[in-house]
Design an enzyme around this catalytic site. Sequence first.
Site, PDB file in Angstrom:
ATOM      1  N   VAL A  33       0.837  -1.205   0.000  1.00 21.67           N
ATOM      2  CA  VAL A  33       0.000   0.000   0.000  1.00 21.67           C
ATOM      3  C   VAL A  33       0.870   1.252   0.000  1.00 21.67           C
ATOM      4  O   VAL A  33       0.575   2.237  -0.679  1.00 21.67           O
ATOM      5  CB  VAL A  33      -0.955   0.008   1.222  1.00 21.67           C
ATOM      6  CG1 VAL A  33      -1.739   1.314   1.274  1.00 21.67           C
ATOM      7  CG2 VAL A  33      -1.910  -1.170   1.146  1.00 21.67           C
ATOM      8  N   PRO A  53      11.266   0.444   8.135  1.00 20.79           N
ATOM      9  CA  PRO A  53      12.507  -0.332   8.205  1.00 20.79           C
ATOM     10  C   PRO A  53      12.819  -0.911   6.828  1.00 20.79           C
ATOM     11  O   PRO A  53      11.899  -1.307   6.094  1.00 20.79           O
ATOM     12  CB  PRO A  53      12.178  -1.441   9.209  1.00 20.79           C
ATOM     13  CG  PRO A  53      11.029  -0.917  10.003  1.00 20.79           C
ATOM     14  CD  PRO A  53      10.240  -0.077   9.056  1.00 20.79           C
ATOM     15  N   GLY A  56      11.195  -4.057   5.705  1.00 14.71           N
ATOM     16  CA  GLY A  56       9.761  -4.075   5.420  1.00 14.71           C
ATOM     17  C   GLY A  56       9.377  -3.448   4.091  1.00 14.71           C
ATOM     18  O   GLY A  56       8.186  -3.303   3.788  1.00 14.71           O
ATOM     19  N   ASP A 124      -7.210   1.908   4.621  1.00 15.85           N
ATOM     20  CA  ASP A 124      -8.198   0.895   5.021  1.00 15.85           C
ATOM     21  C   ASP A 124      -8.926   1.208   6.326  1.00 15.85           C
ATOM     22  O   ASP A 124      -9.552   0.321   6.922  1.00 15.85           O
ATOM     23  CB  ASP A 124      -7.541  -0.494   5.134  1.00 15.85           C
ATOM     24  CG  ASP A 124      -7.065  -1.017   3.785  1.00 15.85           C
ATOM     25  OD1 ASP A 124      -7.700  -0.667   2.778  1.00 15.85           O
ATOM     26  OD2 ASP A 124      -6.057  -1.738   3.751  1.00 15.85           O
TER      27      ASP A 124
END
Length: 288
Positions: A33, A53, A56, A124
């Site tokens: 996203v 990070p 990620g 979301d």
Amino acid sequence: MADSENKTIGGGSLLIAWQLKSKKVLIVGGGEVGAQRIDSLLTTDAHIDLVSPAAGLHPRSKRFLEKYPSRITHIDQEFTFPTGIPSIDVGTYDMVLTALDDTALSRRIVGACRAIRVPVNAADIPDLCDFYFGGQVRDGPLQIMISTNGNGPRIAALIKDRVKGALTGKEGDALTQVGLLRAKLKERAPGVGGDVGRRRMRWMSRLCEQWSLEDLALLDEEAMDRLLDEGWEQNAVPLPVEIVGLRKFGGVLEALRTSWVRSLPSFASFLAGVGFARVVFHLYRARR
């Protein structure tokens, strides 16, 4: 009439074209996203700080960082609240976007932003969003947004495909050329508002109403100068054929040529069918 008008009142959003050029935007989260948010923001010429990070980062986020190092700054850390204060000062940004799976952290970030009136969007979590990202159709300067106000992002994507399929593909080119023509007209008849401004607006409106998008897309610099000389200066709107004549006919001829070439297989099949029918007919007569 009153009933149809009442149906549109309330429950909607104010759809605006937010100018973010040279503004600072913070994205928290570099996953899938987050990559989508980067893609959307690159269009706006904003400067992006991405907090995530390195471990990620989505592959697409990594590619954006490699391709646009002057546009995107990677802050390799988690977004935390070590002493109840955000580890990153959200007050230095014009917009904040969270793209996290951690709903609780998103809520804390949203709270920090709203406390100092920084616009924020939490992926979301519609009730935490000051604004939504909708489906977008882009063709040069043309941008069309489809918003479901957080109710159905996938439906927005389906509607986007329908809208895109309804366009001719000439809209972006036409808008680009009209923008250049407007700039030329303002140079020739400068001024803001007043009689000149109103006359410019009326003339441009007449031109856009009387010329097709395909005709407007054919305007080059020479044609624009001629259009201003023979149109604006005479307070008239010349026919497209008078300004972009040969180029217009060239496009028509090219379309006819393309259609003819495409129809060759069908034409060949037709001739083959006629020939086969004649052979069958002669065989039938010979047997009689």
